[in-house]
Design an enzyme around this catalytic site. Structure first.
Site, mmCIF file in Angstrom:
data_model
loop_
_atom_site.group_PDB
_atom_site.id
_atom_site.type_symbol
_atom_site.label_atom_id
_atom_site.label_comp_id
_atom_site.label_asym_id
_atom_site.label_seq_id
_atom_site.Cartn_x
_atom_site.Cartn_y
_atom_site.Cartn_z
ATOM 1 N N CYS A 120 -97.766 -20.304 -5.615
ATOM 2 C CA CYS A 120 -99.533 -20.482 -5.649
ATOM 3 C C CYS A 120 -100.118 -19.292 -6.355
ATOM 4 C CB CYS A 120 -99.874 -21.061 -4.325
ATOM 5 S SG CYS A 120 -101.688 -21.848 -4.368
ATOM 6 N N HIS B 160 -96.381 -25.218 -3.038
ATOM 7 C CA HIS B 160 -95.629 -24.651 -1.706
ATOM 8 C C HIS B 160 -94.416 -25.157 -1.215
ATOM 9 C CE1 HIS B 160 -99.383 -22.050 -0.780
ATOM 10 N NE2 HIS B 160 -100.018 -23.312 -1.289
ATOM 11 N N GLU C 99 -92.305 -23.718 0.954
ATOM 12 C CA GLU C 99 -92.133 -23.393 2.178
ATOM 13 C C GLU C 99 -92.482 -24.498 3.058
ATOM 14 O OE1 GLU C 99 -96.173 -21.447 1.478
ATOM 15 O OE2 GLU C 99 -94.415 -22.193 0.225
#
EC number: 6.3.5.2
Length: 510
Positions: free
Chosen positions: A82, A169, A171
């Site tokens: 990001c 993202h 994660e």
């Protein structure tokens, strides 16, 4: 042997600890450092890979976090996520612009799965985006390997320099291929083996504590919670009877909790364990106090006094065990441990009590602490004990505290926890408890009018307690809990269920 290390450079994003946890799930040790950390210091740590996190800023703002271009000369793979992706591109000559249409939430993305980063991942995927700026063109030498409807440069790579960036993202759970992508980065690009395990951690920690402590005495202020229990157990394994645990029972614990803690650590593990029954002392200090902050302060100060009295009886003490875990370190910006005169978990120890600090868990996340607890043979029930505030039931009984209110809350909470466990929900719900909001209401029991207390039930789903959502407990479970509390707990005639998320509410009521 030096263990493999990945450095996560923190630019202030909300998912930064989650990135580190995802790396560790792959048995790779990682540390989070602020973006102000110098390149020389990063070099000294000898990382095998570096990850730049997201962040709330725009890279083109004058005061936006930056990083030296020298970091790309360390010679290890770099992944930007990001804001980190945008920072890589602007630092190395690409361009970032403000988007006409913001991408937030679930987003379709097209990936070049011939890239090592996306190996084994479908070409067309969905991911989680959260950005208002976008990379409009990449730096020289970089290839575009991903795009979305509003992000023409959603992912880039420079194979020669092993530098990668993704706008999404990986994660978060909402990016289904994210774990695979991170695994590709760690094992295929950084060429890591994955040598981080809880068993190796325990062995290393026991050895280092033995060497540090020598023949000196150690004390631990044990709360009965997961962190202090696991910390004490590691130190006990290292130094045995040189450790004394002081358990201050302030009378504000859950039902039978004090007895359970004493049985485990004094009887089962044969620790030097001092249980101080200070219930009357604490309740006297709390008499007629209704403000939650005053309650906290009184409990913290009284805890210190009791702890000081008991510690002085033990003679000269060199070390204090503290259950600090890695999120505490990251959020407070703590540096290397040093001799201290305060203990943030108990509100500050007296100035004349100097201890060298032992923090055996300061490298671990909560899930890793639990894994270490299991590794050490601590009973499963204690390892998975619910989070419980230091002031205990004092902040789950709203308003002034009486023995009657404490007993009502304790009994109602025990029933709630028992039924949640029977329904096999006890390890899927992050936190659940009963509290007494200090509300009385009219009811009818046995054809007679009643005017009794209300019990509020609270249960939340979370991963880190920073945010949470209320748990969708099956109606039949809530029904059984409600009927049992009203029938079995004297003084209660109404049960309510809190369906508020965090934010706007906090998990605890006070």
């Amino acid at each position: 042997m030096e263990r493999e290390l990945v450095i996560v450079v923190d630019f202030g994003g909300q998912y930064n600890q989650l990135i580190a946890r995802r790396v560790r799930e792959n048995n790779v040790y990682c540390e989070i450092v602020p973006y102000t950390y110098s390149v020389d210091k990063i070099k000294e740590k000898n990382p095998r890979g570096i990850i730049f996190t997201g962040g709330p800023n725009s890279v083109y703002d004058d005061n936006a976090p930056k990083i030296s271009e020298d970091i790309f000369e360390i010679g290890v793979p770099v992944l930007g996520i990001c804001y980190g992706h945008q920072l890589i591109c602007t630092t190395l000559g690409g361009k970032v612009e403000s988007a006409q249409v913001r991408e937030y939430g679930k987003t379709d993305v097209v990936l070049n799965n011939s890239s090592g980063l996306f190996s084994g991942i479908d070409k067309n995927e969905s991911c989680w985006m959260s950005h208002t700026d976008f990379v409009s063109y990449p730096p020289e030498g970089f290839k575009i390997i991903g795009k979305s409807g509003e992000s023409p440069v959603a992912a880039v790579e420079n194979i020669d320099k092993k530098i990668y960036g993704v706008q999404f993202h990986p994660e978060v759970e909402h990016t289904p291929f994210g774990k695979k992508m991170l695994s590709n980065f760690l094992f295929d690009i950084c060429n890591l083996k994955g040598d981080w395990s809880m068993s190796s951690f325990v062995d290393e920690k026991i050895k280092s504590i033995k060497e540090e402590v020598g023949d000196k005495k150690v004390i631990c202020a044990m709360s009965g919670g997961v962190d202090s229990s696991v910390a004490a157990m590691i130190v006990h394994k290292a130094v045995g009877k040189q450790l004394t645990c002081i358990f201050v029972d302030h009378g504000l614990l859950r039902k039978d909790e004090g007895d359970q803690v004493e049985d485990i650590f004094k009887k089962q593990f044969n620790m030097n364990f001092i249980r101080v029954n200070a219930e009357k002392r604490f309740l006297q200090k709390l008499k007629d106090i209704s403000d939650p902050e005053k309650k906290r302060k009184i409990i913290g100060e009284e805890f210190i006094r009791v702890f000081e009295e008991e510690a002085k009886k033990l003679g000269e003490i060199a070390f204090l065990v503290q259950g600090t875990i890695y999120p505490d370190v990251v959020e407070s910006g703590l540096g290397t441990s040093a001799t201290i005169k305060s203990h943030h978990n108990v509100g500050g120890l007296p100035e004349d009590m100097d201890f060298k600090l032992i923090e055996p868990l300061r490298e671990l996340f909560k899930d890793e602490v639990r894994a270490v607890g299991e590794e050490l043979g601590i009973p499963h029930k204690l390892v998975w004990r619910q989070p419980f505030p230091g002031p205990g039931l004092a902040i789950r009984v709203l308003g002034n505290i009486t023995e009657e209110k404490l007993q009502i809350t304790r009994d109602a909470d025990a029933i709630f926890r028992e039924e949640i466990a029977k329904a096999n929900l006890d390890e899927t719900i992050w936190q659940y408890f009963a509290c007494l909001p200090n509300i009385r209401s009219v009811g009818v029991m046995g054809d007679e009018r009643t005017y009794c207390y209300t019990i509020a039930l609270r249960a939340v789903i979370s991963t880190d307690a920073m945010t949470s959502d209320w748990a969708r407990i099956p109606y039949e479970v809530l029904d059984k809990v409600s009927r049992r509390i009203v029938n079995e707990v004297k003084g209660v005639n109404r049960i309510v269920y809190d369906i508020t998320s965090k934010p706007p509410a906090t998990i605890e009521w006070e």
